[in-house]
Design a protein around this motif. Sequence first.
Motif, PDB file in Angstrom:
ATOM      1  N   VAL A 115       0.874  -1.073   0.001  1.00 19.64           N
ATOM      2  CA  VAL A 115      -0.011  -0.024   0.064  1.00 19.64           C
ATOM      3  C   VAL A 115       0.807   1.286   0.115  1.00 19.64           C
ATOM      4  O   VAL A 115       0.685   2.201  -0.828  1.00 19.64           O
ATOM      5  CB  VAL A 115      -0.992   0.055   1.145  1.00 19.64           C
ATOM      6  N   MET A 116       1.971   1.264   0.830  1.00 18.82           N
ATOM      7  CA  MET A 116       2.735   2.508   1.187  1.00 18.82           C
ATOM      8  C   MET A 116       3.649   2.743  -0.019  1.00 18.82           C
ATOM      9  O   MET A 116       4.278   3.809  -0.537  1.00 18.82           O
ATOM     10  CB  MET A 116       3.401   2.242   2.319  1.00 18.82           C
ATOM     11  N   PHE A 117       4.162   1.681  -0.755  1.00 17.62           N
ATOM     12  CA  PHE A 117       5.130   1.865  -1.842  1.00 17.62           C
ATOM     13  C   PHE A 117       4.790   2.825  -2.848  1.00 17.62           C
ATOM     14  O   PHE A 117       5.631   3.761  -3.403  1.00 17.62           O
ATOM     15  CB  PHE A 117       5.337   0.256  -2.298  1.00 17.62           C
ATOM     16  N   GLY A 118       3.601   2.904  -3.140  1.00 15.64           N
ATOM     17  CA  GLY A 118       3.036   3.771  -4.086  1.00 15.64           C
ATOM     18  C   GLY A 118       3.318   5.260  -3.838  1.00 15.64           C
ATOM     19  O   GLY A 118       3.630   6.138  -4.655  1.00 15.64           O
ATOM     20  N   LEU A 119       2.998   5.483  -2.557  1.00 15.93           N
ATOM     21  CA  LEU A 119       3.028   6.804  -2.091  1.00 15.93           C
ATOM     22  C   LEU A 119       4.697   7.165  -2.102  1.00 15.93           C
ATOM     23  O   LEU A 119       5.061   8.427  -2.618  1.00 15.93           O
ATOM     24  CB  LEU A 119       2.424   6.908  -0.620  1.00 15.93           C
ATOM     25  N   ALA A 120       5.418   6.394  -1.501  1.00 15.57           N
ATOM     26  CA  ALA A 120       6.883   6.617  -1.347  1.00 15.57           C
ATOM     27  C   ALA A 120       7.308   6.941  -2.879  1.00 15.57           C
ATOM     28  O   ALA A 120       8.136   7.792  -3.244  1.00 15.57           O
ATOM     29  CB  ALA A 120       7.650   5.627  -0.531  1.00 15.57           C
ATOM     30  N   MET A 121       7.113   5.887  -3.811  1.00 17.45           N
ATOM     31  CA  MET A 121       7.688   6.049  -5.209  1.00 17.45           C
ATOM     32  C   MET A 121       7.200   7.138  -5.812  1.00 17.45           C
ATOM     33  O   MET A 121       8.168   7.833  -6.326  1.00 17.45           O
ATOM     34  CB  MET A 121       6.957   4.743  -5.938  1.00 17.45           C
ATOM     35  N   VAL A 122       5.951   7.712  -5.651  1.00 15.59           N
ATOM     36  CA  VAL A 122       5.561   9.069  -6.276  1.00 15.59           C
ATOM     37  C   VAL A 122       6.121  10.068  -5.878  1.00 15.59           C
ATOM     38  O   VAL A 122       6.622  10.907  -6.561  1.00 15.59           O
ATOM     39  CB  VAL A 122       4.021   9.184  -6.298  1.00 15.59           C
ATOM     40  N   LEU A 123       6.540  10.418  -4.428  1.00 21.04           N
ATOM     41  CA  LEU A 123       7.136  11.590  -3.969  1.00 21.04           C
ATOM     42  C   LEU A 123       8.582  11.305  -4.203  1.00 21.04           C
ATOM     43  O   LEU A 123       9.272  12.426  -4.845  1.00 21.04           O
ATOM     44  CB  LEU A 123       7.066  11.284  -2.569  1.00 21.04           C
ATOM     45  N   LEU A 124       9.362  10.275  -4.254  1.00 27.60           N
ATOM     46  CA  LEU A 124      10.637   9.957  -4.494  1.00 27.60           C
ATOM     47  C   LEU A 124      11.221  10.205  -6.114  1.00 27.60           C
ATOM     48  O   LEU A 124      12.096  10.867  -6.395  1.00 27.60           O
ATOM     49  CB  LEU A 124      11.185   8.868  -3.824  1.00 27.60           C
ATOM     50  N   VAL A 125      10.267   9.712  -6.755  1.00 32.79           N
ATOM     51  CA  VAL A 125      10.431  10.003  -8.132  1.00 32.79           C
ATOM     52  C   VAL A 125      10.326  11.520  -8.895  1.00 32.79           C
ATOM     53  O   VAL A 125      11.022  11.921  -9.359  1.00 32.79           O
ATOM     54  CB  VAL A 125       9.725   8.982  -9.038  1.00 32.79           C
ATOM     55  N   ALA A 126       9.304  12.062  -8.209  1.00 30.78           N
ATOM     56  CA  ALA A 126       9.096  13.418  -8.511  1.00 30.78           C
ATOM     57  C   ALA A 126      10.154  14.164  -7.880  1.00 30.78           C
ATOM     58  O   ALA A 126      10.662  15.072  -8.490  1.00 30.78           O
ATOM     59  CB  ALA A 126       7.796  13.699  -7.885  1.00 30.78           C
ATOM     60  N   GLY A 127      10.814  13.928  -6.581  1.00 33.63           N
ATOM     61  CA  GLY A 127      12.143  14.521  -6.267  1.00 33.63           C
ATOM     62  C   GLY A 127      13.285  14.483  -7.281  1.00 33.63           C
ATOM     63  O   GLY A 127      13.903  15.277  -7.416  1.00 33.63           O
ATOM     64  N   ALA A 128      13.263  13.238  -7.434  1.00 32.52           N
ATOM     65  CA  ALA A 128      14.644  12.793  -8.457  1.00 32.52           C
ATOM     66  C   ALA A 128      14.350  13.571  -9.616  1.00 32.52           C
ATOM     67  O   ALA A 128      15.651  14.083 -10.307  1.00 32.52           O
ATOM     68  CB  ALA A 128      14.519  11.316  -8.735  1.00 32.52           C
ATOM     69  N   GLN A 129      13.315  14.109 -10.165  1.00 30.42           N
ATOM     70  CA  GLN A 129      13.009  14.532 -11.485  1.00 30.42           C
ATOM     71  C   GLN A 129      13.588  15.984 -11.391  1.00 30.42           C
ATOM     72  O   GLN A 129      13.808  16.759 -12.438  1.00 30.42           O
ATOM     73  CB  GLN A 129      11.731  14.291 -12.078  1.00 30.42           C
ATOM     74  N   LYS A 130      13.721  16.577 -10.403  1.00 25.50           N
ATOM     75  CA  LYS A 130      13.681  18.164  -9.982  1.00 25.50           C
ATOM     76  C   LYS A 130      15.387  18.200  -9.921  1.00 25.50           C
ATOM     77  O   LYS A 130      15.818  19.420  -9.608  1.00 25.50           O
ATOM     78  CB  LYS A 130      12.953  18.751  -8.707  1.00 25.50           C
TER      79      LYS A 130
END
Length: 308
Positions: free
Chosen positions: A184-199
């Motif tokens: 359940v939580m992996f999706g939340l962590a993935m979206v936040l971290l991938v968005a952060g990596a893109q900046k």
Amino acid sequence: MTAAASVEAAGGRHRGDVRPPGEPRRIGYLYVLPGLLVYAAFVLVPFGHTLWISFHAWDGITPSAWVGLDNYRRVFTDPQVRETFTHALVLVLFYALLPLVLGLLLAALLSRMRVRGISVFRAVLFLPQVVALVSVGIVWRWILAPDGPLNEGLRAAGLGSSARPWLGDFGWALPSVGLVGTWVMFGLAMVLLVAGAQKIPTSLYDAARVDGAGPVREFFVVTLPGLRNEIVVVLVLTTTAALRSFDLVYVMTGGGPGTSTSVPSYRLYTAAFQTGEAGLGAAIGIVLAIAIFIVAFAITRVGERSST
């Protein structure tokens, strides 16, 4: 002559009486008053009432009796109550640390390569976040049942010795619930971290590669420092979810087998609504709320200090 002096001279007032243009400062309190009233009605007043109940022995029906700190003493000395907090700490590993590690690995991977259809990929992985946890629990209870798809798949693959009643096994019930929490939580962590990596500026990666940095060093000197704020947010959200977890435990195991998956929120529920110990349930709730506040505050402070 300055503008303030002109105003003072014109009105015959002191410098401290000069106000900036616009509405009086006190009018700002009227703007926040509706929100403050709603917050007080639905958060502060119930919290205060819960605190009051925690000092009483009350079955929810008959008149209560003042017992002082006895309920809090039970929270810290009753082995079954303390066990629930230990289970919550175990769930932190599955709810917070595993999703964080997986999310960081995925962010590091995406920083070195382009993936087609990444938007669809993120939407699919984020899907468990928008599904009600009760529905998630029902589906996974069916998957992990003794005759469920997981055990049937293991038997079909010749791994029948590994099949087991996952949610009825004293050793596997809590990890099974925890792994569903990871899903359940992996999706939340993935979206936040991938968005952060893109900046993170690509020039930093280029500079690291010019200096001969490999994938591992590039991760530790560029990606990880660049994701510091996102990591703090992920840890606060997922750790809080782990400590106050209730839905999955209630639906999947009901705290069993025995009390092997009971967590503070579930023990609070049974004390308040099943065993007539509303005072003990209130004390567990207060201690849990304070623990969550301390953990969230500590994570935030550590994140702020590491960024300075």
